[in-house]
Structures are given as C-alpha cells and as structure tokens.
Design an enzyme around this catalytic site. Structure first.
Site, PDB file in Angstrom:
ATOM      1  CB  SER A   1      -0.926   0.010   1.217  1.00  0.00           C
ATOM      2  OG  SER A   1      -0.175   0.130   2.402  1.00  0.00           O
TER       3      SER A   1
ATOM      4  CB  THR B   1      -1.895   5.595   3.822  1.00  0.00           C
ATOM      5  OG1 THR B   1      -2.663   5.666   2.639  1.00  0.00           O
ATOM      6  CG2 THR B   1      -1.146   6.907   3.989  1.00  0.00           C
TER       7      THR B   1
ATOM      8  CB  THR C   1      -0.617   6.309   0.236  1.00  0.00           C
ATOM      9  OG1 THR C   1      -1.509   5.207   0.104  1.00  0.00           O
ATOM     10  CG2 THR C   1      -1.106   7.422  -0.649  1.00  0.00           C
TER      11      THR C   1
ATOM     12  NE  ARG D   1      -8.483   8.125  -4.884  1.00  0.00           N
ATOM     13  CZ  ARG D   1      -7.974   7.837  -3.698  1.00  0.00           C
ATOM     14  NH1 ARG D   1      -6.682   7.569  -3.582  1.00  0.00           N
ATOM     15  NH2 ARG D   1      -8.725   7.806  -2.623  1.00  0.00           N
TER      16      ARG D   1
ATOM     17  N   GLY E   1      -5.600  10.961  -3.906  1.00  0.00           N
ATOM     18  CA  GLY E   1      -6.293  10.834  -2.614  1.00  0.00           C
ATOM     19  C   GLY E   1      -5.934  11.984  -1.688  1.00  0.00           C
ATOM     20  CG  ASP E   2      -6.311  11.144   2.453  1.00  0.00           C
ATOM     21  OD1 ASP E   2      -6.155  10.172   1.672  1.00  0.00           O
ATOM     22  OD2 ASP E   2      -6.171  11.042   3.683  1.00  0.00           O
TER      23      ASP E   2
ATOM     24  CB  THR F   1      -4.617   5.776   6.949  1.00  0.00           C
ATOM     25  OG1 THR F   1      -5.121   5.431   8.232  1.00  0.00           O
ATOM     26  CG2 THR F   1      -3.142   6.093   7.089  1.00  0.00           C
ATOM     27  N   GLY F   2      -7.090   5.749   5.164  1.00  0.00           N
ATOM     28  CA  GLY F   2      -8.455   5.290   4.898  1.00  0.00           C
ATOM     29  C   GLY F   2      -9.023   5.984   3.677  1.00  0.00           C
TER      30      GLY F   2
ATOM     31  N   GLY G   1      -9.759   8.348   1.275  1.00  0.00           N
ATOM     32  CA  GLY G   1      -9.210   9.688   1.126  1.00  0.00           C
ATOM     33  C   GLY G   1     -10.218  10.738   0.734  1.00  0.00           C
TER      34      GLY G   1
END
Ligand code: ASP
Length: 351
Positions: A84, A198, A216, A226, A228-229, A249-250, A252
């Site tokens: 990851s 992440t 991540t 894409r 993410g956060d 994490t998770g 995003g």
C-alpha cells in the site's frame, strides 16, 4: 515477533481511555508522562518497530526531525512486502503504480507534495525536495517524475509480481460481460477486494519541533490520475509547530472533504487532547455522510501527536480484536497503542 505485556503497557498522558495491545489481549493503559523526542506511525507493532526505529536513531542523537520522519517513511516505501506504500504498492486500474506523498516541517510551516508519481520508490523524499528546493508545494504526474530525475532519482518498475497478480485477478474478476475470463480461484465481484493503506509518520524533537510525512500508493485499482488525501496538505497531513501534527489513512475522499488532518490540529489548538481530536474528526466525517444520506461502509483513521508528545488515534470503524493502531517510540521503547473507534465493524454505534 510476539508482543509482551512488559513492552506495551505504558501510556502517554491523555491516553487513559485507550487500551494497549499486549500478548494476553487488550489491556487498559496506565497514565504516564509523555516524553520527548517521540516518533509515531500509523501502524501496529510489526511495522511500527521498523519504521519508528529508523527515525528514532536520528532523533535520539539530536538530529533533524524532518530527516527522522523521512527516513522512517522510506523504510516502508522501499519494502516490497507492503502493498500500500511505495515499491510493491497495488497499481491503478491499468496496472500502473501511482504514488502520492506529502511532508510538512513545523519550524518553517513549509510543505511539499507529489501526486500520481510513477517509477520512483521513495515519493516522500521527492515531496521533501519539492518543499526544500522549489517555490511550489505540489507537483504531479510526469512533472513530478521529471523533477525527481533532475534530483538524481532512478525511474524503476514499481509493480512487483505479487501486486501484478493481485491486480490481474481483480481485473479478470471485474465483470462477467467482458472478454477476460475469471481466474479459476475467483468469482465475479465488483468493488470488493479494493484496498486502502498508507502510512503517516509524525515526530516531535527534544525542542518541541514537529514534522510529518504521509505516503501511499492510494486506493488500489483507482482510476488513473486519481489523487487521494495523502498529498493534500490539511487532508492527509498537517503540522503546526505551535500545536501538534496529524495524519490520516483510509478513504481519502472523505478526508479531503472534511479537511481532516487540519481539523484534528485545529481541535488540539482549541484544547482537545489528541485522542478526542481524532475522534471528533471521525464524527465530523460521519455527520457529513449522514446529512448526505450515505451509509458508513468505509473507515478513516487519524493519528495525532501534540507538542508535548501526547499521542492519540481514532477511526470510524474498528473491532475489539482489530482496533485502529498507532505505534509510539520514545526513550522508553516502543508502544503499540490501540485507539478509539466510533462503530464496530458490524455497524453498532459505540458513541
Ligand atoms: N487515504 C489513502 C487514499 O485515499 C489510502 C489509504 O489511506 O489507505 O489514497
């Protein structure tokens, strides 16, 4: 390596409600004074030991806090066994590994990030160069790769055999209406099997200076491009040298629309302890989704450390056996700490 009670039963102040994972199960933590320096990461004991140790070696000698979090993050980025983060991360829907990372340095309040970076094993080190060697804060895609090459990074294949096989299986299972036959051990399924993952690394040095890194490969099998956060300052990472630092994490998308890590730090500024701040950020995400009528089938997790070295962690979902974890290294050694969560995975509200 197994966990021993002796290694895991002391807690930083402000963590009284948090339990500690021990060999015999989850036990209630005792109160303890926080100590500096401290380095924390958003993983349990197994990765926490390796990752934090790399940063601890630097902090212990009075080294730079930014060096500490970068070198710690590099450990997992370079390890192909983690699917990851960095090398070995699961690819996008076209089988290409695209990495996101950000860093922030408290004393200057400066930050740097890269997104959709291909072919570079250590995106957090590139993010740091964006911070220290440019007037920009976020460089993406081919521009980020060219920037990394300009700084001497090697462009390499990041897709390992293990990740390729997992991706191919996902692709072959995606639809029964396309021309890819399902693998023998797979049945048609749509969005199942998608993975998040992440790592956040946060640290406070002896003098109370903070730094953080988030890195991540993002949501597995994502749409190419894409983001993410993780590379978004205020979402996947935020550091405020007067207050503390937080990382997420998770899922995003939820962390982006709640400005999650910024919110955690803002709550600590307003007086919340790190655990309360992380829990409130989780509640905020739940509220946003409830208003929109969305069922909570995903999780986000926040970790935080304040300037004093108090540590907290909370997630939307968890279970007694599999709670959100944060691992903390100080002069007292490593502690793997089980955080709070709002719902158990079966959907029961614990609030
Ligand atoms: N937050 C990351 C993202 O959405 C993934 C993760 O933390 O698992 O890209």
């Amino acid at each position: 390596m197994s966990l021993s009670r002796r290694n895991f039963v002391k807690l930083a102040a402000g963590m009284s409600a948090i339990s500690v994972l021990a060999k015999s199960g989850v036990t209630k933590a005792k109160r303890g004074e926080p100590s500096l320096p401290v380095i924390v990461c958003s993983r349990g004991e197994k990765w926490g030991r390796k990752v934090n140790r790399a940063g601890w070696k630097i902090l212990q000698k009075g080294g730079n806090v930014m060096d500490a979090v970068e070198k710690a993050a590099n450990i997992v980025e370079l390890d192909p066994r983690d699917d990851s983060v960095g090398y070995g991360g699961l690819p996008n829907e076209e089988g290409v590994v695209q990495l996101d990372s950000s860093c922030m340095y408290g004393p200057t309040h400066n930050c740097g990030a890269v997104a959709c970076l291909e072919g570079i094993k250590t995106p957090s080190s590139v993010a740091r160069l964006v911070m220290e060697r440019t007037d920009h804060m976020l460089i993406v895609g081919l521009g980020a790769q060219r920037f990394a090459r300009a700084h001497g990074f090697l462009v390499q294949e990041l897709l390992t055999e293990k990740a390729r096989i997992e991706w191919l299986k996902w692709k072959e299972n995606l639809s029964k209406d396309d021309d890819w036959f399902s693998p023998k051990d797979g049945v048609y399924r749509d969005r199942q099997g998608r993975k998040y993952g992440t790592i956040n690394v946060l640290a406070v040095d002896r003098g109370g200076n903070l730094a953080g890194v988030t890195t991540t490969s993002g949501l597995s099998f994502k749409i190419p491009g894409r983001v993410g956060d993780s590379p978004i300052i205020g979402a996947g990472l935020y550091v405020d040298n007067e207050v503390g630092a937080a990382g997420a994490t998770g899922r995003g998308e939820e962390v982006i629309r709640s400005c999650g890590s910024f919110y955690v730090v803002a709550l600590m500024r307003a007086g919340k302890n790190p655990t309360q701040a992380c829990l409130d950020a989780c509640r905020r995400i739940v509220e946003i989704n409830k208003r929109a009528g969305t069922r909570i089938t995903f999780s986000d997790k926040f970790i935080a450390v304040n300037k004093k070295g108090e540590v907290g962690c909370a997630a939307i979902l968890g279970t007694k056996k599999d709670p959100p974890m944060v691992s903390v290294m100080t002069s007292k050694g490593l502690k793997a700490i089980a955080g709070e969560y709002l719902y158990d995975r079966e959907g029961k509200n614990r609030d």
